[in-house]
Write a protein that holds these residues in place. Structure first.
Motif, PDB file in Angstrom:
ATOM      1  N   LEU A 156      -9.057  34.813 -15.526  1.00 33.29           N
ATOM      2  CA  LEU A 156      -7.731  35.385 -15.257  1.00 33.29           C
ATOM      3  C   LEU A 156      -7.696  35.935 -13.836  1.00 33.29           C
ATOM      4  O   LEU A 156      -8.681  36.505 -13.365  1.00 33.29           O
ATOM      5  N   SER A 157      -6.544  35.786 -13.189  1.00 34.52           N
ATOM      6  CA  SER A 157      -6.417  36.381 -11.860  1.00 34.52           C
ATOM      7  C   SER A 157      -4.960  36.677 -11.564  1.00 34.52           C
ATOM      8  O   SER A 157      -4.070  36.247 -12.290  1.00 34.52           O
ATOM      9  N   GLY A 158      -4.723  37.407 -10.471  1.00 35.63           N
ATOM     10  CA  GLY A 158      -3.361  37.727 -10.046  1.00 35.63           C
ATOM     11  C   GLY A 158      -3.303  39.153  -9.559  1.00 35.63           C
ATOM     12  O   GLY A 158      -4.263  39.672  -8.985  1.00 35.63           O
ATOM     13  N   ARG A 159      -2.152  39.769  -9.767  1.00 34.07           N
ATOM     14  CA  ARG A 159      -2.000  41.150  -9.310  1.00 34.07           C
ATOM     15  C   ARG A 159      -1.301  41.972 -10.387  1.00 34.07           C
ATOM     16  O   ARG A 159      -0.536  41.434 -11.196  1.00 34.07           O
ATOM     17  N   ILE A 160      -1.585  43.265 -10.384  1.00 30.74           N
ATOM     18  CA  ILE A 160      -0.854  44.214 -11.216  1.00 30.74           C
ATOM     19  C   ILE A 160      -0.177  45.219 -10.294  1.00 30.74           C
ATOM     20  O   ILE A 160      -0.570  45.385  -9.137  1.00 30.74           O
ATOM     21  N   VAL A 161       0.860  45.860 -10.816  1.00 28.63           N
ATOM     22  CA  VAL A 161       1.482  46.964 -10.098  1.00 28.63           C
ATOM     23  C   VAL A 161       1.259  48.215 -10.936  1.00 28.63           C
ATOM     24  O   VAL A 161       1.576  48.235 -12.129  1.00 28.63           O
ATOM     25  N   VAL A 162       0.657  49.239 -10.313  1.00 35.39           N
ATOM     26  CA  VAL A 162       0.364  50.473 -11.027  1.00 35.39           C
ATOM     27  C   VAL A 162       1.175  51.635 -10.445  1.00 35.39           C
ATOM     28  O   VAL A 162       1.523  51.633  -9.256  1.00 35.39           O
ATOM     29  N   ASP A 163       1.475  52.580 -11.320  1.00 41.30           N
ATOM     30  CA  ASP A 163       2.139  53.816 -10.899  1.00 41.30           C
ATOM     31  C   ASP A 163       1.055  54.779 -10.438  1.00 41.30           C
ATOM     32  O   ASP A 163       0.262  55.275 -11.238  1.00 41.30           O
ATOM     33  N   ASP A 164       1.024  55.035  -9.132  1.00 40.45           N
ATOM     34  CA  ASP A 164      -0.006  55.884  -8.542  1.00 40.45           C
ATOM     35  C   ASP A 164       0.659  57.193  -8.123  1.00 40.45           C
ATOM     36  O   ASP A 164       1.180  57.294  -7.023  1.00 40.45           O
ATOM     37  N   ALA A 165       0.661  58.177  -9.035  1.00 40.28           N
ATOM     38  CA  ALA A 165       1.292  59.485  -8.776  1.00 40.28           C
ATOM     39  C   ALA A 165       2.729  59.330  -8.279  1.00 40.28           C
ATOM     40  O   ALA A 165       3.135  59.944  -7.300  1.00 40.28           O
ATOM     41  N   GLY A 166       3.484  58.452  -8.934  1.00 42.63           N
ATOM     42  CA  GLY A 166       4.904  58.314  -8.606  1.00 42.63           C
ATOM     43  C   GLY A 166       5.226  57.175  -7.667  1.00 42.63           C
ATOM     44  O   GLY A 166       6.371  56.751  -7.574  1.00 42.63           O
ATOM     45  N   SER A 167       4.227  56.664  -6.930  1.00 48.43           N
ATOM     46  CA  SER A 167       4.539  55.505  -6.080  1.00 48.43           C
ATOM     47  C   SER A 167       3.874  54.250  -6.659  1.00 48.43           C
ATOM     48  O   SER A 167       2.780  54.314  -7.218  1.00 48.43           O
ATOM     49  N   LEU A 168       4.577  53.123  -6.503  1.00 42.05           N
ATOM     50  CA  LEU A 168       4.091  51.864  -7.070  1.00 42.05           C
ATOM     51  C   LEU A 168       3.146  51.182  -6.088  1.00 42.05           C
ATOM     52  O   LEU A 168       3.465  51.030  -4.907  1.00 42.05           O
ATOM     53  N   ARG A 169       2.006  50.781  -6.588  1.00 44.09           N
ATOM     54  CA  ARG A 169       0.955  50.208  -5.740  1.00 44.09           C
ATOM     55  C   ARG A 169       0.465  48.899  -6.351  1.00 44.09           C
ATOM     56  O   ARG A 169       0.289  48.803  -7.561  1.00 44.09           O
ATOM     57  N   GLU A 170       0.272  47.899  -5.481  1.00 45.72           N
ATOM     58  CA  GLU A 170      -0.234  46.600  -5.946  1.00 45.72           C
ATOM     59  C   GLU A 170      -1.757  46.589  -5.940  1.00 45.72           C
ATOM     60  O   GLU A 170      -2.377  47.189  -5.078  1.00 45.72           O
ATOM     61  N   GLN A 171      -2.326  45.849  -6.881  1.00 51.26           N
ATOM     62  CA  GLN A 171      -3.783  45.741  -6.948  1.00 51.26           C
ATOM     63  C   GLN A 171      -4.146  44.329  -7.404  1.00 51.26           C
ATOM     64  O   GLN A 171      -3.545  43.816  -8.350  1.00 51.26           O
ATOM     65  N   LEU A 172      -5.119  43.726  -6.749  1.00 52.90           N
ATOM     66  CA  LEU A 172      -5.580  42.400  -7.184  1.00 52.90           C
ATOM     67  C   LEU A 172      -6.428  42.528  -8.442  1.00 52.90           C
ATOM     68  O   LEU A 172      -7.140  43.518  -8.613  1.00 52.90           O
ATOM     69  N   VAL A 173      -6.332  41.534  -9.311  1.00 53.58           N
ATOM     70  CA  VAL A 173      -7.122  41.507 -10.544  1.00 53.58           C
ATOM     71  C   VAL A 173      -7.845  40.171 -10.621  1.00 53.58           C
ATOM     72  O   VAL A 173      -7.241  39.122 -10.363  1.00 53.58           O
ATOM     73  N   LEU A 174      -9.139  40.211 -10.941  1.00 54.17           N
ATOM     74  CA  LEU A 174      -9.901  38.970 -11.089  1.00 54.17           C
ATOM     75  C   LEU A 174     -10.904  39.119 -12.229  1.00 54.17           C
ATOM     76  O   LEU A 174     -11.744  40.019 -12.205  1.00 54.17           O
ATOM     77  N   VAL A 175     -10.785  38.254 -13.229  1.00 56.99           N
ATOM     78  CA  VAL A 175     -11.802  38.153 -14.283  1.00 56.99           C
ATOM     79  C   VAL A 175     -12.396  36.756 -14.152  1.00 56.99           C
ATOM     80  O   VAL A 175     -11.781  35.765 -14.533  1.00 56.99           O
ATOM     81  N   ASP A 176     -13.602  36.690 -13.567  1.00 59.79           N
ATOM     82  CA  ASP A 176     -14.204  35.395 -13.250  1.00 59.79           C
ATOM     83  C   ASP A 176     -15.301  35.044 -14.256  1.00 59.79           C
ATOM     84  O   ASP A 176     -16.369  34.591 -13.888  1.00 59.79           O
TER      85      ASP A 176
END
Ligand code: ZN
Length: 429
Positions: free
Chosen positions: A127-147
């Motif tokens: 699995l791969s791609g990106r998630i968007v997380v709520d970081d103390a009120g601001s939205l932040r993108e993060q890469l995700v990789l399950v290899d």
């Protein structure tokens, strides 16, 4: 003839294996550009003349644009544009993906682009791609990789589908493509909380995702003389790789301003905020003109665009599906694609520009046209040409198994293609 440089295809294999999603492709391109002295600019900041000079790039999601502006070679002398795409057909995770049957947890997926569905069966998938997380009120993108092998779409045994070899495989995209990933009854939220543990993020903070599955088999050489490369996503990471490799190597004082634009969303029609039919490239060019104080239109009138995308090599088992007068060989060099109905942007001028670059680079080249009684594919060429009004040429590396989870190209062609792009970027007109 220039000697082949098969080591470029080994670097392509490494590039492909680090880039299972468009977001990872962009991250890897940014890493390589930064290593080559390029600096990232941000769209939400004002750009002055000094900011845009030298090697620079911007990212917009799964798309990236990079250029090298030299004071000795102003924008008005034209831009040598190379466009390609970062996305490939695959299976993408639905917003509420938890499903299952028969005591097996499965993942709800959508088909992205024109995937060869059968090619996703019986493969060990990550699995791969990106998630968007709520970081103390601001939205932040993060890469995700399950290899590692987590998912699989198991094919039905032949004993339960006796006619498959005579009637063909029938796959319903809703019913038959759900990968299995765990055991037990389906439970809402189970998949994303497993993924959070696996990938190291807080499941409660996740607000959205663009996640997709990828085949885990590493890219490898193929054939008695290792003359081919077998890999996922050759369409179109092979073009992205050649474009970036060339940009990092090109003589920045020769020719016109080199610019590489790698777009997301080609496989679904390019019509998006970061696709080739959107504002990304025109906006960057307009901002470069504004920052350097030069008018854009004369610069565009001296610009040319290579729309780099995979081409169909003649298939040995289906030679009759190809135009008999235009044989396309693996390891036969860049393929210049033409279509009178403008499915490809190439015209006589563009063809001459591309063939001259191949001759200057001393690489072989081939001319493709589809059978007159068959529909033609398309790519970012026509939309880029329509957006910018510049001469655009559709050229690509020949390959087999296009849109399969695992494709094949010649091991010499990535090197030939890079040499062709280098000659294109060095040309003065
Ligand atoms: Zn493509």
């Amino acid at each position: 003839m220039r000697p082949a440089e098969p080591q470029i295809s080994d670097d392509l294999a490494a590039f492909i294996d680090t880039a299972p999603s468009p977001f990872h492709a962009v991250a890897e391109v940014a890493r390589r550009l930064t290593g080559g002295g390029y600096r990232e600019l941000h769209e939400n900041e004002a750009w002055g003349g000094d900011d845009v000079a030298g090697g620079r790039f911007i990212r917009r999601g799964g798309s990236i644009v990079a250029w090298h502006l030299s004071p000795d070679r102003p924008l008005r002398s034209g831009v040598a544009i190379v466009g390609a795409h970062t996305d490939s057909p695959n299976l993408r995770v639905k917003p509420q993906p938890d499903t299952g049957a028969a005591g097996i947890r499965q993942l709800g997926v959508e088909v992205y682009g024109g995937a060869l569905l059968n090619s996703w069966l019986d493969r060990d998938l990550g699995l791969s791609g990106r998630i968007v997380v709520d970081d103390a009120g601001s939205l932040r993108e993060q890469l995700v990789l399950v290899d590692r092998a987590v998912l699989r779409v198991p094919q039905l045994a032949i004993h339960l589908d006796r006619e498959i070899n005579t009637n063909g495989l029938q796959l319903n995209a809703q019913q038959h493509l759900k990968p299995m990933w765990s055991h037990g009854e389906p439970k809402a939220g189970a998949f994303i909380s497993w993924l959070a543990d696996e990938a190291g993020f807080d499941a409660d903070a996740v607000r959205g995702w663009d996640l997709m599955v990828h085949d885990l088999q590493p890219s490898s050489r193929l054939g008695a003389d290792s003359q081919w490369l077998a890999a996922p996503r050759i369409d179109n990471l092979a073009s992205c790789h050649a474009a970036v490799h060339t940009l990092l190597d090109v003589d920045v004082e020769a020719g016109r301003t080199p610019l590489v634009c790698l777009f997301d969303h080609e496989e679904v029609g390019s019509n998006s905020a970061r696709g080739a039919a959107g504002s990304l490239l025109p906006t960057v060019l307009r901002r470069l003109a504004a920052a350097t104080g030069e008018p854009l239109e004369p610069a565009l009138a001296r610009s040319t665009c290579i729309s780099a995308d995979g081409a169909h090599a003649t298939h040995p088992n289906y030679a009759d599906r190809h135009e008999p007068g235009h044989h396309i060989a693996l390891n036969g060099g860049p393929v210049i694609k033409r279509n009178s109905n403008e499915r490809y942007a190439t015209d006589a001028v563009g063809q001459a520009v591309a063939e001259r670059a191949c001759r200057d680079a001393d690489v072989p080249f081939q001319r493709f046209v589809v059978r007159t009684d068959m529909a033609c594919g398309s790519t970012i060429g026509p939309v880029t040409a329509a957006q910018l009004g510049v001469t655009t040429v559709d050229v690509g590396i020949p390959q087999l198994s296009m849109h399969s989870a695992r494709e094949v190209c010649g091991a010499d062609d990535p090197g030939y293609f890079a040499a062709f792009l280098d000659a294109f970027m060095r040309a003065r007109e």
